[in-house]
Design a protein around this motif. Structure first.
Motif, PDB file in Angstrom:
ATOM      1  N   GLY A   8      15.930 -37.427  -3.971  1.00 38.71           N
ATOM      2  CA  GLY A   8      16.629 -38.536  -3.415  1.00 38.71           C
ATOM      3  C   GLY A   8      16.627 -39.010  -1.933  1.00 38.71           C
ATOM      4  N   SER A  17      21.726 -47.569   1.818  1.00 41.75           N
ATOM      5  CA  SER A  17      22.473 -46.343   1.214  1.00 41.75           C
ATOM      6  C   SER A  17      21.533 -45.483   0.581  1.00 41.75           C
ATOM      7  CB  SER A  17      23.491 -46.857   0.115  1.00 41.75           C
ATOM      8  OG  SER A  17      24.499 -47.616   0.713  1.00 41.75           O
ATOM      9  N   ARG A  19      21.425 -41.821  -2.225  1.00 37.36           N
ATOM     10  CA  ARG A  19      21.914 -40.878  -3.078  1.00 37.36           C
ATOM     11  C   ARG A  19      21.133 -39.624  -3.222  1.00 37.36           C
ATOM     12  NH1 ARG A  19      23.811 -40.232  -9.423  1.00 37.36           N
ATOM     13  NH2 ARG A  19      25.582 -39.404  -9.033  1.00 37.36           N
ATOM     14  N   SER A  21      20.551 -35.869  -4.699  1.00 36.09           N
ATOM     15  CA  SER A  21      20.927 -34.864  -5.879  1.00 36.09           C
ATOM     16  C   SER A  21      20.466 -33.454  -5.513  1.00 36.09           C
ATOM     17  CB  SER A  21      20.588 -35.258  -6.975  1.00 36.09           C
ATOM     18  OG  SER A  21      20.938 -36.660  -7.391  1.00 36.09           O
ATOM     19  N   PHE A  65      30.240 -40.971   3.675  1.00 31.54           N
ATOM     20  CA  PHE A  65      29.373 -40.389   2.890  1.00 31.54           C
ATOM     21  C   PHE A  65      30.505 -39.631   1.797  1.00 31.54           C
ATOM     22  CE2 PHE A  65      25.560 -38.736   5.737  1.00 31.54           C
ATOM     23  CZ  PHE A  65      25.418 -39.921   5.766  1.00 31.54           C
ATOM     24  N   SER A  66      29.976 -39.528   0.537  1.00 30.38           N
ATOM     25  CA  SER A  66      30.841 -38.998  -0.265  1.00 30.38           C
ATOM     26  C   SER A  66      30.248 -37.993  -1.181  1.00 30.38           C
ATOM     27  CB  SER A  66      31.337 -40.099  -1.398  1.00 30.38           C
ATOM     28  OG  SER A  66      32.041 -39.271  -2.231  1.00 30.38           O
ATOM     29  N   SER A  68      30.251 -35.108  -4.309  1.00 27.62           N
ATOM     30  CA  SER A  68      30.654 -35.078  -5.750  1.00 27.62           C
ATOM     31  C   SER A  68      30.024 -33.836  -6.502  1.00 27.62           C
ATOM     32  CB  SER A  68      30.849 -36.309  -6.641  1.00 27.62           C
ATOM     33  OG  SER A  68      29.412 -36.780  -6.768  1.00 27.62           O
ATOM     34  N   TYR A  77      26.070 -34.097  -5.859  1.00 31.15           N
ATOM     35  CA  TYR A  77      25.257 -35.468  -5.242  1.00 31.15           C
ATOM     36  C   TYR A  77      26.042 -35.691  -3.831  1.00 31.15           C
ATOM     37  CZ  TYR A  77      24.850 -35.597 -10.326  1.00 31.15           C
ATOM     38  OH  TYR A  77      24.605 -35.341 -11.516  1.00 31.15           O
ATOM     39  N   LEU A  78      25.175 -36.281  -3.056  1.00 33.52           N
ATOM     40  CA  LEU A  78      25.668 -37.015  -1.663  1.00 33.52           C
ATOM     41  C   LEU A  78      25.493 -38.700  -1.761  1.00 33.52           C
ATOM     42  CD1 LEU A  78      27.269 -36.032   1.042  1.00 33.52           C
ATOM     43  CD2 LEU A  78      24.795 -36.177   2.022  1.00 33.52           C
ATOM     44  N   GLN A  79      26.549 -39.167  -1.860  1.00 30.08           N
ATOM     45  CA  GLN A  79      26.266 -40.646  -1.616  1.00 30.08           C
ATOM     46  C   GLN A  79      26.657 -41.216  -0.435  1.00 30.08           C
ATOM     47  OE1 GLN A  79      25.698 -43.324  -4.270  1.00 30.08           O
ATOM     48  NE2 GLN A  79      25.622 -44.379  -2.337  1.00 30.08           N
ATOM     49  N   MET A  80      25.343 -41.601   0.116  1.00 31.06           N
ATOM     50  CA  MET A  80      25.632 -42.015   2.056  1.00 31.06           C
ATOM     51  C   MET A  80      25.394 -43.412   1.825  1.00 31.06           C
ATOM     52  SD  MET A  80      22.887 -39.117   3.071  1.00 31.06           S
ATOM     53  CE  MET A  80      21.241 -39.749   2.438  1.00 31.06           C
ATOM     54  N   ASN A  81      26.486 -44.235   2.356  1.00 31.42           N
ATOM     55  CA  ASN A  81      26.558 -45.557   2.768  1.00 31.42           C
ATOM     56  C   ASN A  81      26.549 -45.787   4.311  1.00 31.42           C
ATOM     57  OD1 ASN A  81      26.773 -45.940   0.081  1.00 31.42           O
ATOM     58  ND2 ASN A  81      28.995 -45.672  -0.099  1.00 31.42           N
TER      59      ASN A  81
END
Length: 114
Positions: A8, A17, A19, A21, A65-66, A68, A77-81
């Motif tokens: 990712g 953004s 994401r 994994s 960042f989030s 989950s 997962y790391l969602q980076m906005n």
């Protein structure tokens, strides 16, 4: 031997953004986390999540960042906005089992252009 497969990373403009994994070989881990290391800097914790879903974030990424996890898939997962140039680094997946043994992924490059 735990195998971690990260994906990712890439190049994105500031404000964009990505994401990340990280798939771990099949067992449940106590803590799964993302670290990052920028050139010339020490590796730092970005975000971590426990097996019961408790999360912890570096101050610099809170609200952007989030993290989950999917325990069934042993994946995080790391969602980076709202990415910033200072987020540029190699991002590493880290997992620790309930006996305290930890493993690291090989890293994935994230580059944020201004």
């Amino acid at each position: 031997q735990v195998q971690l497969v990260e994906s990712g990373g890439g190049l994105v403009q500031a404000g964009g953004s990505l994401r990340l994994s990280c798939a771990a070989s099949g067992k449940i881990f106590s803590i799964m986390a993302w670290y990052r290391q920028a050139p010339g800097k020490q590796r730092e914790l970005v975000a971590a999540i426990t097996s019961d879903g408790t999360t912890n974030y570096a101050e610099s990424v809170k609200g952007r960042f989030s993290i989950s996890r999917d325990n069934a898939k042993s994946t995080i997962y790391l969602q980076m906005n709202s990415l910033k140039p200072e987020d540029t680094a190699v991002y590493y997946c880290n997992v620790r089992d309930f006996l305290g043994s930890e493993s690291w992924g090989r890293g994935t490059q994230v580059t944020v252009s201004s």
